[in-house]
Motif scaffolding. Sequence first.
Motif, PDB file in Angstrom:
ATOM      1  N   ALA A 165      10.111  -5.667  -0.397  1.00 36.74           N
ATOM      2  CA  ALA A 165       9.294  -4.601   0.178  1.00 36.74           C
ATOM      3  C   ALA A 165       8.257  -4.069  -0.809  1.00 36.74           C
ATOM      4  CB  ALA A 165      10.197  -3.452   0.638  1.00 36.74           C
ATOM      5  N   GLU A 166       8.348  -4.486  -2.074  1.00 33.92           N
ATOM      6  CA  GLU A 166       7.426  -3.976  -3.094  1.00 33.92           C
ATOM      7  C   GLU A 166       6.047  -4.606  -3.007  1.00 33.92           C
ATOM      8  OE1 GLU A 166       8.869  -3.324  -6.976  1.00 33.92           O
ATOM      9  OE2 GLU A 166      10.935  -3.138  -6.301  1.00 33.92           O
ATOM     10  N   GLY A 167       5.962  -5.784  -2.400  1.00 31.79           N
ATOM     11  CA  GLY A 167       4.689  -6.468  -2.284  1.00 31.79           C
ATOM     12  C   GLY A 167       4.907  -7.931  -1.966  1.00 31.79           C
ATOM     13  N   VAL A 168       3.810  -8.683  -1.940  1.00 23.21           N
ATOM     14  CA  VAL A 168       3.868 -10.105  -1.619  1.00 23.21           C
ATOM     15  C   VAL A 168       3.494 -10.897  -2.860  1.00 23.21           C
ATOM     16  CG1 VAL A 168       2.960 -11.917  -0.112  1.00 23.21           C
ATOM     17  CG2 VAL A 168       3.250  -9.588   0.767  1.00 23.21           C
ATOM     18  N   LEU A 169       4.329 -11.881  -3.204  1.00 20.62           N
ATOM     19  CA  LEU A 169       4.108 -12.699  -4.398  1.00 20.62           C
ATOM     20  C   LEU A 169       3.249 -13.915  -4.071  1.00 20.62           C
ATOM     21  CD1 LEU A 169       7.736 -12.510  -5.770  1.00 20.62           C
ATOM     22  CD2 LEU A 169       5.709 -11.463  -6.804  1.00 20.62           C
ATOM     23  N   PRO A 205       0.822  -1.222   0.000  1.00 20.82           N
ATOM     24  CA  PRO A 205       0.000   0.000   0.000  1.00 20.82           C
ATOM     25  C   PRO A 205       0.855   1.271   0.000  1.00 20.82           C
ATOM     26  CG  PRO A 205      -0.242  -1.198   2.085  1.00 20.82           C
ATOM     27  CD  PRO A 205       0.619  -2.035   1.192  1.00 20.82           C
ATOM     28  N   ARG A 206       2.146   1.132   0.211  1.00 21.40           N
ATOM     29  CA  ARG A 206       3.044   2.297   0.208  1.00 21.40           C
ATOM     30  C   ARG A 206       3.662   2.575  -1.160  1.00 21.40           C
ATOM     31  NH1 ARG A 206       3.593  -0.571   4.674  1.00 21.40           N
ATOM     32  NH2 ARG A 206       5.396  -1.744   3.987  1.00 21.40           N
ATOM     33  N   ARG A 207       3.367   1.761  -2.167  1.00 23.77           N
ATOM     34  CA  ARG A 207       3.926   1.960  -3.501  1.00 23.77           C
ATOM     35  C   ARG A 207       3.267   3.166  -4.180  1.00 23.77           C
ATOM     36  NH1 ARG A 207       8.498   0.383  -4.140  1.00 23.77           N
ATOM     37  NH2 ARG A 207       8.184   0.490  -6.350  1.00 23.77           N
ATOM     38  N   THR A 208       4.033   3.849  -5.022  1.00 21.70           N
ATOM     39  CA  THR A 208       3.518   5.012  -5.743  1.00 21.70           C
ATOM     40  C   THR A 208       2.526   4.583  -6.821  1.00 21.70           C
ATOM     41  OG1 THR A 208       5.593   6.159  -5.356  1.00 21.70           O
ATOM     42  CG2 THR A 208       4.174   7.038  -7.084  1.00 21.70           C
ATOM     43  N   LEU A 209       2.904   3.582  -7.623  1.00 19.23           N
ATOM     44  CA  LEU A 209       2.052   3.114  -8.722  1.00 19.23           C
ATOM     45  C   LEU A 209       1.178   1.961  -8.245  1.00 19.23           C
ATOM     46  CD1 LEU A 209       4.676   3.082 -11.619  1.00 19.23           C
ATOM     47  CD2 LEU A 209       2.979   4.834 -11.110  1.00 19.23           C
ATOM     48  N   SER A 210      -0.098   2.085  -8.424  1.00 15.09           N
ATOM     49  CA  SER A 210      -1.082   1.038  -8.111  1.00 15.09           C
ATOM     50  C   SER A 210      -0.913   0.451  -6.710  1.00 15.09           C
ATOM     51  CB  SER A 210      -1.003  -0.076  -9.162  1.00 15.09           C
ATOM     52  OG  SER A 210      -1.180   0.437 -10.449  1.00 15.09           O
ATOM     53  N   PRO A 211      -0.893   1.279  -5.674  1.00 16.45           N
ATOM     54  CA  PRO A 211      -0.715   0.757  -4.320  1.00 16.45           C
ATOM     55  C   PRO A 211      -1.850  -0.186  -3.921  1.00 16.45           C
ATOM     56  CG  PRO A 211      -1.433   3.045  -4.254  1.00 16.45           C
ATOM     57  CD  PRO A 211      -1.158   2.716  -5.694  1.00 16.45           C
ATOM     58  N   GLY A 212      -1.472  -1.324  -3.314  1.00 21.76           N
ATOM     59  CA  GLY A 212      -2.453  -2.284  -2.823  1.00 21.76           C
ATOM     60  C   GLY A 212      -3.133  -3.120  -3.885  1.00 21.76           C
ATOM     61  N   MET A 213      -2.809  -2.908  -5.138  1.00 22.03           N
ATOM     62  CA  MET A 213      -3.452  -3.665  -6.207  1.00 22.03           C
ATOM     63  C   MET A 213      -2.576  -4.864  -6.591  1.00 22.03           C
ATOM     64  SD  MET A 213      -5.137  -0.673  -8.530  1.00 22.03           S
ATOM     65  CE  MET A 213      -6.581  -1.566  -9.034  1.00 22.03           C
ATOM     66  N   TRP A 214      -3.130  -5.727  -7.436  1.00 28.33           N
ATOM     67  CA  TRP A 214      -2.419  -6.910  -7.914  1.00 28.33           C
ATOM     68  C   TRP A 214      -1.805  -6.610  -9.271  1.00 28.33           C
ATOM     69  CZ3 TRP A 214      -2.107 -11.619  -5.299  1.00 28.33           C
ATOM     70  CH2 TRP A 214      -2.832 -11.693  -4.112  1.00 28.33           C
ATOM     71  N   ALA A 215      -0.583  -7.083  -9.480  1.00 29.75           N
ATOM     72  CA  ALA A 215       0.117  -6.828 -10.741  1.00 29.75           C
ATOM     73  C   ALA A 215       1.103  -7.958 -11.022  1.00 29.75           C
ATOM     74  CB  ALA A 215       0.855  -5.488 -10.662  1.00 29.75           C
TER      75      ALA A 215
END
Length: 169
Positions: free
Chosen positions: A104-108, A25-35
């Motif tokens: 830290a970018e997200g969870v895979l 949720p702290r990412r600049t682009l698409s925070p909290g979304m799936w990618a």
Amino acid sequence: MIRTRMIATAMLFNGNDMLMMKRSPRRTLSPGMWAAVGGHLEPHELNDPRSACLREIYEETGWREEEIIDLKLQYILIRLNQQEIRQQFVYTAAAARRDVVQTAEGVLHWIPKTEVFQRQIPFIFHSLLKHYFQHGPSSCVWVGTAGFSDELHLRPAVHWTALIDPGVL
């Protein structure tokens, strides 16, 4: 002033599963979304998005190039986001392993293809996945431009065109 941003992304598969990241949720682009796995091209990678894609795969999964099977450019997405033109090179490949490192970018997570659309996905990535799942791997590269599907600009859409070299026709 319009800026530009170049991005390399990898849609990685293992059997009927796709590797997806639940973005922090702290990412600049698409925070909290799936990618998918990916990120910005570094200045020395501007003419080599494949190398950027491999670097991003390593940074976000821990996998080396030899653990990626048939990495292939399948899509180039072009869109305007506020005052920024984004050009995204999207590769597909099979993963030789399923274990990943966490960043830290997200969870895979490995997500079954049948469940991918149950996730909160950015519009442009949702459109790309829909196209890919309908058409499958292709021998051509597809170019997608973001726009609208109606004259009133009420329904966003991605317009797909096969990239061809008119010099070989």
